[in-house]
Design a protein around this motif. Structure first.
Motif, PDB file in Angstrom:
ATOM      1  N   UNK A 161      31.918 -27.435  16.877  1.00  0.00           N
ATOM      2  CA  UNK A 161      30.919 -26.236  17.217  1.00  0.00           C
ATOM      3  C   UNK A 161      30.434 -26.505  18.470  1.00  0.00           C
ATOM      4  N   UNK A 162      30.398 -27.421  19.403  1.00  0.00           N
ATOM      5  CA  UNK A 162      30.117 -27.607  20.582  1.00  0.00           C
ATOM      6  C   UNK A 162      31.005 -28.658  21.345  1.00  0.00           C
ATOM      7  N   UNK A 163      31.040 -28.187  22.546  1.00  0.00           N
ATOM      8  CA  UNK A 163      31.933 -28.824  23.609  1.00  0.00           C
ATOM      9  C   UNK A 163      31.268 -30.411  23.786  1.00  0.00           C
ATOM     10  N   UNK A 164      31.917 -31.242  24.248  1.00  0.00           N
ATOM     11  CA  UNK A 164      31.316 -32.549  24.612  1.00  0.00           C
ATOM     12  C   UNK A 164      31.604 -32.884  26.204  1.00  0.00           C
ATOM     13  N   UNK A 165      30.812 -33.147  26.984  1.00  0.00           N
ATOM     14  CA  UNK A 165      30.945 -33.393  28.439  1.00  0.00           C
ATOM     15  C   UNK A 165      32.263 -34.320  28.763  1.00  0.00           C
ATOM     16  N   UNK A 166      33.244 -33.980  29.496  1.00  0.00           N
ATOM     17  CA  UNK A 166      34.267 -34.658  29.820  1.00  0.00           C
ATOM     18  C   UNK A 166      35.376 -34.525  28.999  1.00  0.00           C
ATOM     19  N   UNK A 167      35.297 -33.855  28.040  1.00  0.00           N
ATOM     20  CA  UNK A 167      36.700 -33.730  27.221  1.00  0.00           C
ATOM     21  C   UNK A 167      36.960 -32.022  27.309  1.00  0.00           C
ATOM     22  N   UNK A 168      38.138 -31.974  26.927  1.00  0.00           N
ATOM     23  CA  UNK A 168      38.452 -30.413  26.829  1.00  0.00           C
ATOM     24  C   UNK A 168      38.106 -30.154  25.237  1.00  0.00           C
ATOM     25  N   UNK A 169      37.662 -28.712  25.071  1.00  0.00           N
ATOM     26  CA  UNK A 169      36.973 -28.274  24.081  1.00  0.00           C
ATOM     27  C   UNK A 169      37.733 -27.242  23.246  1.00  0.00           C
ATOM     28  N   UNK A 170      37.854 -27.481  21.809  1.00  0.00           N
ATOM     29  CA  UNK A 170      38.369 -26.251  21.071  1.00  0.00           C
ATOM     30  C   UNK A 170      37.198 -26.082  20.307  1.00  0.00           C
ATOM     31  N   UNK A 171      36.342 -24.734  20.709  1.00  0.00           N
ATOM     32  CA  UNK A 171      35.039 -24.457  20.095  1.00  0.00           C
ATOM     33  C   UNK A 171      35.246 -23.443  18.623  1.00  0.00           C
ATOM     34  N   UNK A 172      35.041 -24.138  17.737  1.00  0.00           N
ATOM     35  CA  UNK A 172      34.794 -23.212  16.445  1.00  0.00           C
ATOM     36  C   UNK A 172      33.410 -22.678  16.242  1.00  0.00           C
ATOM     37  N   UNK A 173      33.365 -21.438  16.416  1.00  0.00           N
ATOM     38  CA  UNK A 173      31.723 -20.981  16.368  1.00  0.00           C
ATOM     39  C   UNK A 173      31.707 -20.775  15.103  1.00  0.00           C
ATOM     40  N   UNK A 174      30.877 -21.734  14.543  1.00  0.00           N
ATOM     41  CA  UNK A 174      30.397 -21.412  13.014  1.00  0.00           C
ATOM     42  C   UNK A 174      29.280 -20.553  13.093  1.00  0.00           C
ATOM     43  N   UNK A 326      37.556 -30.102  32.705  1.00  0.00           N
ATOM     44  CA  UNK A 326      37.743 -29.568  31.141  1.00  0.00           C
ATOM     45  C   UNK A 326      37.868 -28.094  30.964  1.00  0.00           C
ATOM     46  N   UNK A 327      38.669 -27.809  30.063  1.00  0.00           N
ATOM     47  CA  UNK A 327      38.809 -26.564  29.773  1.00  0.00           C
ATOM     48  C   UNK A 327      37.955 -26.406  28.207  1.00  0.00           C
ATOM     49  N   UNK A 328      37.764 -25.053  28.023  1.00  0.00           N
ATOM     50  CA  UNK A 328      37.071 -24.452  26.817  1.00  0.00           C
ATOM     51  C   UNK A 328      37.968 -23.393  26.209  1.00  0.00           C
ATOM     52  N   UNK A 329      38.350 -23.437  24.901  1.00  0.00           N
ATOM     53  CA  UNK A 329      38.998 -22.302  24.551  1.00  0.00           C
ATOM     54  C   UNK A 329      38.384 -22.254  22.875  1.00  0.00           C
ATOM     55  N   UNK A 330      38.008 -21.089  22.851  1.00  0.00           N
ATOM     56  CA  UNK A 330      37.234 -20.488  21.618  1.00  0.00           C
ATOM     57  C   UNK A 330      38.371 -20.197  20.404  1.00  0.00           C
ATOM     58  N   UNK A 331      38.286 -20.922  19.340  1.00  0.00           N
ATOM     59  CA  UNK A 331      39.340 -21.278  18.304  1.00  0.00           C
ATOM     60  C   UNK A 331      39.268 -20.208  17.171  1.00  0.00           C
ATOM     61  N   UNK A 332      37.907 -19.871  16.731  1.00  0.00           N
ATOM     62  CA  UNK A 332      37.771 -19.220  15.215  1.00  0.00           C
ATOM     63  C   UNK A 332      38.028 -17.845  15.535  1.00  0.00           C
ATOM     64  N   UNK A 333      38.451 -17.087  14.399  1.00  0.00           N
ATOM     65  CA  UNK A 333      38.289 -15.701  14.299  1.00  0.00           C
ATOM     66  C   UNK A 333      37.772 -15.555  13.006  1.00  0.00           C
ATOM     67  N   UNK A 334      36.847 -14.792  12.492  1.00  0.00           N
ATOM     68  CA  UNK A 334      36.399 -14.624  11.031  1.00  0.00           C
ATOM     69  C   UNK A 334      36.232 -13.106  10.756  1.00  0.00           C
ATOM     70  N   UNK A 335      36.513 -12.857   9.465  1.00  0.00           N
ATOM     71  CA  UNK A 335      36.423 -11.515   8.947  1.00  0.00           C
ATOM     72  C   UNK A 335      36.038 -11.740   7.394  1.00  0.00           C
ATOM     73  N   UNK A 336      35.192 -10.796   7.166  1.00  0.00           N
ATOM     74  CA  UNK A 336      34.675 -10.745   5.702  1.00  0.00           C
ATOM     75  C   UNK A 336      35.814  -9.982   4.684  1.00  0.00           C
ATOM     76  N   UNK A 337      36.042 -10.579   3.540  1.00  0.00           N
ATOM     77  CA  UNK A 337      37.036  -9.868   2.673  1.00  0.00           C
ATOM     78  C   UNK A 337      36.020  -9.615   1.409  1.00  0.00           C
ATOM     79  N   UNK A 338      35.832  -8.334   1.396  1.00  0.00           N
ATOM     80  CA  UNK A 338      34.827  -7.622   0.374  1.00  0.00           C
ATOM     81  C   UNK A 338      35.656  -7.765  -1.094  1.00  0.00           C
ATOM     82  N   UNK A 339      35.012  -8.226  -2.092  1.00  0.00           N
ATOM     83  CA  UNK A 339      35.642  -8.198  -3.402  1.00  0.00           C
ATOM     84  C   UNK A 339      34.488  -8.023  -4.379  1.00  0.00           C
ATOM     85  N   UNK A 340      34.702  -8.280  -5.751  1.00  0.00           N
ATOM     86  CA  UNK A 340      33.889  -7.630  -6.801  1.00  0.00           C
ATOM     87  C   UNK A 340      32.464  -8.336  -6.776  1.00  0.00           C
ATOM     88  N   UNK A 341      32.330  -9.550  -6.275  1.00  0.00           N
ATOM     89  CA  UNK A 341      30.943 -10.227  -6.328  1.00  0.00           C
ATOM     90  C   UNK A 341      29.992  -9.731  -5.396  1.00  0.00           C
TER      91      UNK A 341
END
Length: 342
Positions: A161-174, A326-341
């Motif tokens: 969810x968050x980058x760390x100082x000194x490392x490249x980061x693949x950030x998953x935006x929870x 250090x590079x930062x790359x946003x990694x997560x895409x999200x989309x709601x899938x509506x069903x019967x519930x």
């Protein structure tokens, strides 16, 4: 191709010299072919002959010897997180492993259960990996990153969810997962929304930002809706207790953290005669196949892990060109899938 010579029982381990003799080429040619060296022009027929000879003899290059010659390993370390991150992450890492192998990296999955952050980094450093991709279940520190880079790691990459100082980061935006789920519930007219907060150790780095995203989505909607955190352990007794108190909570919808918690809670709500979705809409996250097999079918947030550049190629680029910022790359895409519930 020449016939494989008979070898007596107890014969020594085959060497590159054996492969060279069987293929009728030099040891240098064997090295170029089996190490996928493309800087030297070698005909495709020769490459095939060398690979066939190696296969017939059961010869494989010695990774440690190759590392000594090159001055570094070709090992990419994928530490195993102490808590499962779910099917999308597993698919992501399986694909990454296959792509790295195609780029001639040796991929090692490394168990790190029971190790603290800096202990884990020291244990990884002992293997002298050329790159490390650390999942969010293991908290790397700047100190640990320093240990890895001093031991020869040319790229240290964190996934979380968050980058760390000194490392490249693949950030998953929870937060986006929680926000996506709640925006879907708001679009269905729900205004009193519960958000499940798992009580299992290790899930807080995911649960807290998902709750924050849900709260932000409500605030941005100006709908007058409210969010209520709902602690839940992943066991039937906890789900039954929550379902037994449900009508007193005054909620008309719930984002249940992920699909597995949603299934657990939905079963308990049905046992408590809470109608879904008439009384309470339910949405999970992860979009497992089981969502479509339940009745009512479970709405979910579908997530995809992706980078603009294929991750294996990005790792190879960072290994080939170490020392940059250090590079930062946003990694997560999200989309709601509506069903019967819902």
């Amino acid at each position: 191709m020449s016939q494989l010579p008979e070898q007596p029982a107890g014969t020594s381990v085959p060497t590159s010299a054996d492969v060279a003799r069987l293929a009728g080429v030099s040891r240098a040619t064997v090295s170029y072919v089996l190490n996928n060296n493309t800087t030297v022009r070698i005909s495709e027929s020769t490459r095939v002959r060398v690979r066939e000879a190696a296969a017939d003899l059961g010869y494989v290059p010695h990774a440690a010897a190759r590392s000594l010659r090159a001055g570094h390993t070709r090992m990419v370390l994928l530490p195993a997180a102490p808590t499962p991150a779910g099917r999308p992450h597993e698919r992501f890492f399986t694909g990454l492993e296959a792509d790295l192998r195609r780029l001639d990296y040796t991929v090692v999955r490394y168990g790190s259960v029971g190790l603290g952050a800096d202990e884990a980094a020291r244990a990884w450093a002992e293997l002298r990996p050329v790159a490390v991709v650390s999942p969010s279940g293991i908290t790397l520190t700047p100190k640990g990153i320093g240990v890895l880079t001093r031991s020869g790691a040319k790229a240290v990459i964190t996934l979380g969810p968050q980058p760390v100082d000194g490392a490249h980061a693949l950030v998953m935006d929870q937060e986006e997962i929680g926000g996506c789920a709640v925006r879907h519930l708001l679009s269905r007219g729900r205004r009193r929304i519960g958000v499940v907060i798992p009580q299992e150790p290790g899930l807080a780095p995911y649960a807290a930002p998902r709750l924050a995203g849900a709260v932000r989505a409500v605030e941005e909607s100006s709908s007058g809706a409210r969010v209520q955190p709902l602690p839940l352990r992943f066991d039937e007794a906890s789900a039954q207790d929550l379902a037994g108190r449900w009508r007193g909570l005054g909620v008309d919808a719930v984002f249940a953290y992920d699909d597995e918690y949603a299934m657990l809670l939905m079963r308990a709500l049905q046992d408590a005669r809470v109608a879904i979705p008439a009384e309470t809409a339910v949405i999970g996250a992860g979009d497992l196949m089981l969502c479509r097999l339940l009745r009512p079918r479970l709405s979910s947030v579908r997530t995809e892990l992706a980078t603009a550049q294929p991750l294996a190629e990005m790792i190879d680029r960072l290994v080939q060109n170490p020392g940059g910022a250090p590079e930062r790359h946003d990694l997560l895409r999200a989309a709601a899938v509506g069903r019967e519930s819902t």
